[in-house]
Design a protein around this motif. Structure first.
Motif, PDB file in Angstrom:
ATOM      1  N   ASP A 105       0.854  -1.187   0.000  1.00  7.97           N
ATOM      2  CA  ASP A 105       0.000   0.000   0.000  1.00  7.97           C
ATOM      3  C   ASP A 105       0.894   1.243   0.000  1.00  7.97           C
ATOM      4  O   ASP A 105       2.100   1.143  -0.212  1.00  7.97           O
ATOM      5  N   ALA A 106       0.287   2.388   0.235  1.00  5.74           N
ATOM      6  CA  ALA A 106       1.055   3.633   0.160  1.00  5.74           C
ATOM      7  C   ALA A 106       2.222   3.637   1.152  1.00  5.74           C
ATOM      8  O   ALA A 106       3.306   4.127   0.843  1.00  5.74           O
ATOM      9  N   THR A 107       2.004   3.071   2.352  1.00  2.00           N
ATOM     10  CA  THR A 107       3.065   3.128   3.363  1.00  2.00           C
ATOM     11  C   THR A 107       4.237   2.218   3.000  1.00  2.00           C
ATOM     12  O   THR A 107       5.388   2.603   3.164  1.00  2.00           O
ATOM     13  N   SER A 108       3.951   1.018   2.485  1.00  2.00           N
ATOM     14  CA  SER A 108       5.064   0.124   2.159  1.00  2.00           C
ATOM     15  C   SER A 108       5.811   0.614   0.924  1.00  2.00           C
ATOM     16  O   SER A 108       7.020   0.462   0.806  1.00  2.00           O
ATOM     17  N   LYS A 109       5.086   1.241  -0.004  1.00  2.00           N
ATOM     18  CA  LYS A 109       5.743   1.808  -1.180  1.00  2.00           C
ATOM     19  C   LYS A 109       6.719   2.899  -0.761  1.00  2.00           C
ATOM     20  O   LYS A 109       7.864   2.946  -1.201  1.00  2.00           O
ATOM     21  N   ARG A 110       6.227   3.786   0.099  1.00  2.00           N
ATOM     22  CA  ARG A 110       7.047   4.897   0.563  1.00  2.00           C
ATOM     23  C   ARG A 110       8.268   4.378   1.330  1.00  2.00           C
ATOM     24  O   ARG A 110       9.376   4.879   1.173  1.00  2.00           O
ATOM     25  N   LEU A 111       8.030   3.356   2.162  1.00  2.00           N
ATOM     26  CA  LEU A 111       9.138   2.755   2.915  1.00  2.00           C
ATOM     27  C   LEU A 111      10.200   2.221   1.966  1.00  2.00           C
ATOM     28  O   LEU A 111      11.395   2.487   2.116  1.00  2.00           O
ATOM     29  N   LEU A 112       9.756   1.485   0.960  1.00  2.00           N
ATOM     30  CA  LEU A 112      10.686   0.835   0.038  1.00  2.00           C
ATOM     31  C   LEU A 112      11.516   1.858  -0.734  1.00  2.00           C
ATOM     32  O   LEU A 112      12.742   1.738  -0.846  1.00  2.00           O
ATOM     33  N   ILE A 113      10.840   2.884  -1.250  1.00  2.00           N
ATOM     34  CA  ILE A 113      11.554   3.903  -2.035  1.00  2.00           C
ATOM     35  C   ILE A 113      12.620   4.587  -1.184  1.00  2.00           C
ATOM     36  O   ILE A 113      13.770   4.733  -1.599  1.00  2.00           O
ATOM     37  N   ASN A 114      12.252   4.961   0.032  1.00  2.00           N
ATOM     38  CA  ASN A 114      13.196   5.696   0.875  1.00  2.00           C
ATOM     39  C   ASN A 114      14.318   4.818   1.404  1.00  2.00           C
ATOM     40  O   ASN A 114      15.390   5.299   1.726  1.00  2.00           O
ATOM     41  N   PHE A 115      14.054   3.512   1.497  1.00  2.00           N
ATOM     42  CA  PHE A 115      15.090   2.569   1.879  1.00  2.00           C
ATOM     43  C   PHE A 115      16.062   2.357   0.716  1.00  2.00           C
ATOM     44  O   PHE A 115      17.265   2.263   0.894  1.00  2.00           O
ATOM     45  N   LEU A 116      15.496   2.321  -0.495  1.00  2.00           N
ATOM     46  CA  LEU A 116      16.305   1.969  -1.660  1.00  2.00           C
ATOM     47  C   LEU A 116      17.219   3.092  -2.155  1.00  2.00           C
ATOM     48  O   LEU A 116      18.230   2.814  -2.785  1.00  2.00           O
ATOM     49  N   ILE A 117      16.872   4.349  -1.871  1.00  2.00           N
ATOM     50  CA  ILE A 117      17.696   5.447  -2.397  1.00  2.00           C
ATOM     51  C   ILE A 117      19.138   5.382  -1.872  1.00  2.00           C
ATOM     52  O   ILE A 117      20.080   5.292  -2.674  1.00  2.00           O
ATOM     53  N   PRO A 118      19.357   5.358  -0.555  1.00  2.00           N
ATOM     54  CA  PRO A 118      20.752   5.219  -0.096  1.00  2.00           C
ATOM     55  C   PRO A 118      21.339   3.856  -0.457  1.00  2.00           C
ATOM     56  O   PRO A 118      22.527   3.758  -0.783  1.00  2.00           O
ATOM     57  N   LEU A 119      20.494   2.817  -0.418  1.00  2.00           N
ATOM     58  CA  LEU A 119      21.008   1.467  -0.662  1.00  2.00           C
ATOM     59  C   LEU A 119      21.494   1.304  -2.096  1.00  2.00           C
ATOM     60  O   LEU A 119      22.572   0.750  -2.341  1.00  2.00           O
ATOM     61  N   ALA A 120      20.726   1.807  -3.058  1.00  2.00           N
ATOM     62  CA  ALA A 120      21.126   1.692  -4.459  1.00  2.00           C
ATOM     63  C   ALA A 120      22.366   2.543  -4.723  1.00  2.00           C
ATOM     64  O   ALA A 120      23.266   2.135  -5.466  1.00  2.00           O
ATOM     65  N   THR A 121      22.416   3.726  -4.094  1.00  2.00           N
ATOM     66  CA  THR A 121      23.611   4.567  -4.211  1.00  2.00           C
ATOM     67  C   THR A 121      24.841   3.768  -3.781  1.00  2.00           C
ATOM     68  O   THR A 121      25.862   3.727  -4.485  1.00  2.00           O
ATOM     69  N   GLY A 122      24.715   3.120  -2.605  1.00  2.00           N
ATOM     70  CA  GLY A 122      25.813   2.302  -2.105  1.00  2.00           C
ATOM     71  C   GLY A 122      26.137   1.156  -3.031  1.00  2.00           C
ATOM     72  O   GLY A 122      27.309   0.849  -3.278  1.00  2.00           O
ATOM     73  N   GLY A 123      25.103   0.532  -3.569  1.00  2.00           N
ATOM     74  CA  GLY A 123      25.289  -0.598  -4.470  1.00  2.00           C
ATOM     75  C   GLY A 123      26.124  -0.222  -5.684  1.00  2.00           C
ATOM     76  O   GLY A 123      27.091  -0.907  -6.025  1.00  2.00           O
ATOM     77  N   PHE A 124      25.774   0.905  -6.298  1.00  2.00           N
ATOM     78  CA  PHE A 124      26.536   1.364  -7.474  1.00  2.00           C
ATOM     79  C   PHE A 124      27.952   1.757  -7.074  1.00  2.00           C
ATOM     80  O   PHE A 124      28.921   1.425  -7.759  1.00  2.00           O
ATOM     81  N   PHE A 125      28.058   2.451  -5.957  1.00  2.00           N
ATOM     82  CA  PHE A 125      29.364   2.888  -5.444  1.00  2.00           C
ATOM     83  C   PHE A 125      30.287   1.680  -5.295  1.00  2.00           C
ATOM     84  O   PHE A 125      31.435   1.691  -5.754  1.00  2.00           O
ATOM     85  N   ILE A 126      29.761   0.623  -4.671  1.00  2.00           N
ATOM     86  CA  ILE A 126      30.569  -0.575  -4.414  1.00  2.00           C
ATOM     87  C   ILE A 126      30.895  -1.317  -5.714  1.00  2.00           C
ATOM     88  O   ILE A 126      32.011  -1.808  -5.902  1.00  2.00           O
ATOM     89  N   MET A 127      29.935  -1.341  -6.632  1.00  2.00           N
ATOM     90  CA  MET A 127      30.190  -1.997  -7.914  1.00  2.00           C
ATOM     91  C   MET A 127      31.330  -1.302  -8.664  1.00  2.00           C
ATOM     92  O   MET A 127      32.176  -1.947  -9.277  1.00  2.00           O
ATOM     93  N   PHE A 128      31.362   0.034  -8.578  1.00  2.00           N
ATOM     94  CA  PHE A 128      32.432   0.760  -9.258  1.00  2.00           C
ATOM     95  C   PHE A 128      33.777   0.530  -8.561  1.00  2.00           C
ATOM     96  O   PHE A 128      34.819   0.485  -9.215  1.00  2.00           O
ATOM     97  N   LEU A 129      33.742   0.382  -7.209  1.00  2.00           N
ATOM     98  CA  LEU A 129      34.981   0.053  -6.489  1.00  2.00           C
ATOM     99  C   LEU A 129      35.511  -1.297  -6.962  1.00  2.00           C
ATOM    100  O   LEU A 129      36.705  -1.455  -7.238  1.00  2.00           O
ATOM    101  N   LEU A 130      34.605  -2.282  -7.071  1.00  2.32           N
ATOM    102  CA  LEU A 130      34.998  -3.622  -7.513  1.00  2.32           C
ATOM    103  C   LEU A 130      35.585  -3.563  -8.913  1.00  2.32           C
ATOM    104  O   LEU A 130      36.588  -4.201  -9.216  1.00  2.32           O
ATOM    105  N   GLU A 131      34.943  -2.766  -9.747  1.00  4.11           N
ATOM    106  CA  GLU A 131      35.378  -2.641 -11.131  1.00  4.11           C
ATOM    107  C   GLU A 131      36.787  -2.063 -11.205  1.00  4.11           C
ATOM    108  O   GLU A 131      37.562  -2.393 -12.088  1.00  4.11           O
ATOM    109  N   LYS A 132      37.131  -1.204 -10.212  1.00  2.43           N
ATOM    110  CA  LYS A 132      38.468  -0.600 -10.180  1.00  2.43           C
ATOM    111  C   LYS A 132      39.433  -1.429  -9.329  1.00  2.43           C
ATOM    112  O   LYS A 132      40.518  -0.955  -8.970  1.00  2.43           O
ATOM    113  N   ASN A 133      39.001  -2.646  -8.953  1.00  2.00           N
ATOM    114  CA  ASN A 133      39.832  -3.548  -8.151  1.00  2.00           C
ATOM    115  C   ASN A 133      40.198  -2.977  -6.782  1.00  2.00           C
ATOM    116  O   ASN A 133      41.275  -3.234  -6.259  1.00  2.00           O
ATOM    117  N   ILE A 134      39.319  -2.163  -6.207  1.00  2.00           N
ATOM    118  CA  ILE A 134      39.545  -1.667  -4.844  1.00  2.00           C
ATOM    119  C   ILE A 134      38.636  -2.481  -3.924  1.00  2.00           C
ATOM    120  O   ILE A 134      37.429  -2.275  -3.896  1.00  2.00           O
TER     121      ILE A 134
END
Lengths: 210, 97
Positions: A105-134
């Motif tokens: 419902d509206a509350t779980s959607k809102r929860l998911l979006i706000n949880f995913l914004i920092p998490l996806a940022t971190g996910g991409f950040f870490i993927m780029f670190l891996l790609e650079k062998n760090i």
């Protein structure tokens, strides 16, 4: 007019405000399960990384990460995340059903979006670190970004997530300082903390709200 | 008597209290969200939102999401002030009982 139950009105208002702004069906039990999966994952990871470890002349343990090892670790990591997610969804669905509420419902959607914004940022950040062998900052960064995601999500669900998030951030920062103990801190954060906070939330929220 | 005067007749219904409670803590809510939360029928909910709209306590925005019509509700400044007064009056009544 005086015969009306005003106390009931006030409590209805309070519960409606709470119910409409926060997703309350998040299961504490799923936190405990996620912690257990993480500990198993960390154990497997330890055996993959230190399988044939060589003690160097300085007494340090060196690890040799081959392509094969990397793939194995990534598979374990994804399995942990996937299992945790599935368990979380299934148990929250069961809890929502018990409370006669809907999972999506509206509350779980809102929860998911706000949880995913920092998490996806971190996910991409870490993927780029891996790609650079760090590799050194991968474990700390997963902790820090997950912690930030929890703090951000806490406004839209049971408040205890906030403390879990702050604990994760602190552990993540510590593991940047004590670089090289990533797996230990990772197990402490994702394993032990999940189990501790999951247990608290299970006893506080899962059982009372019948 | 002044306490009784602050009890707002417009809010004197379970569904209307519910609508206002939801809108006080959410930027907006659409018709289906309110319907689900309050377990009300379409007609029932529509008549109560209309009453609140008439009193200028909430405002309505009709739009299309894709091809589906979607009705969103939000509180007005007047509505928020009146609802706060109403809650205060309720609390005073309870404390005086």
């Amino acid at each position: 007019m005086e015969s009306k139950n005003y106390l009931q009105d006030i409590s209805d208002i309070k519960s409606m405000m709470h119910k409409s702004s926060r997703f309350l069906s998040l299961s504490g039990l799923s936190g405990i399960m996620a912690g257990i999966y993480a500990l198993i994952g960390a154990f497997l990871g330890y055996h993959i990384i230190y399988a044939n470890n060589i003690i160097s002349a300085d007494g340090y343990r060196t690890i040799i990460l081959t392509q094969k090892h990397m793939i194995e670790i990534i598979v374990v990591a994804f399995a942990v995340v996937l299992l945790s997610l599935i368990t979380g969804i299934v148990l929250s669905y069961a809890k929502a059903k018990k409370q006669n509420e809907s999972l999506w419902d509206a509350t779980s959607k809102r929860l998911l979006i706000n949880f995913l914004i920092p998490l996806a940022t971190g996910g991409f950040f870490i993927m780029f670190l891996l790609e650079k062998n760090i590799f050194a900052f991968v474990a700390p960064m997963t902790l820090v970004f997950y912690g930030l995601a929890c703090v951000n999500a806490s406004k839209y669900t049971l408040g205890y997530i906030r403390y879990l998030g702050i604990t994760m951030i602190v552990i993540g920062l510590l593991s940047v300082y004590f670089l090289g103990y990533g797996l230990f801190f990772w197990a402490l954060g994702f394993g032990v903390c999940h189990i501790v906070y999951g247990t608290i939330m299970h006893f506080k929220y899962d059982r009372i709200r019948k | 008597m002044s306490i009784i005067n602050n009890i707002n007749k417009v809010f004197d219904h379970r569904i209307r209290l519910g609508i206002m409670s939801v809108l006080m803590v959410n930027e907006y809510a659409d018709f289906n969200m309110l319907k689900e939360l309050l377990a009300a029928t379409d007609g029932n909910l529509a008549s109560h939102t209309k009453a609140l709209e008439k009193a200028d306590y909430i405002w309505v925005e009709k739009q299309f999401i894709g091809r589906k019509p979607n009705t969103r509700y939000a509180t007005t400044t007047l509505g928020r002030a009146e609802f706060n007064k109403h809650i205060e009056a309720l609390e005073k009544l309870i404390n005086n009982q």
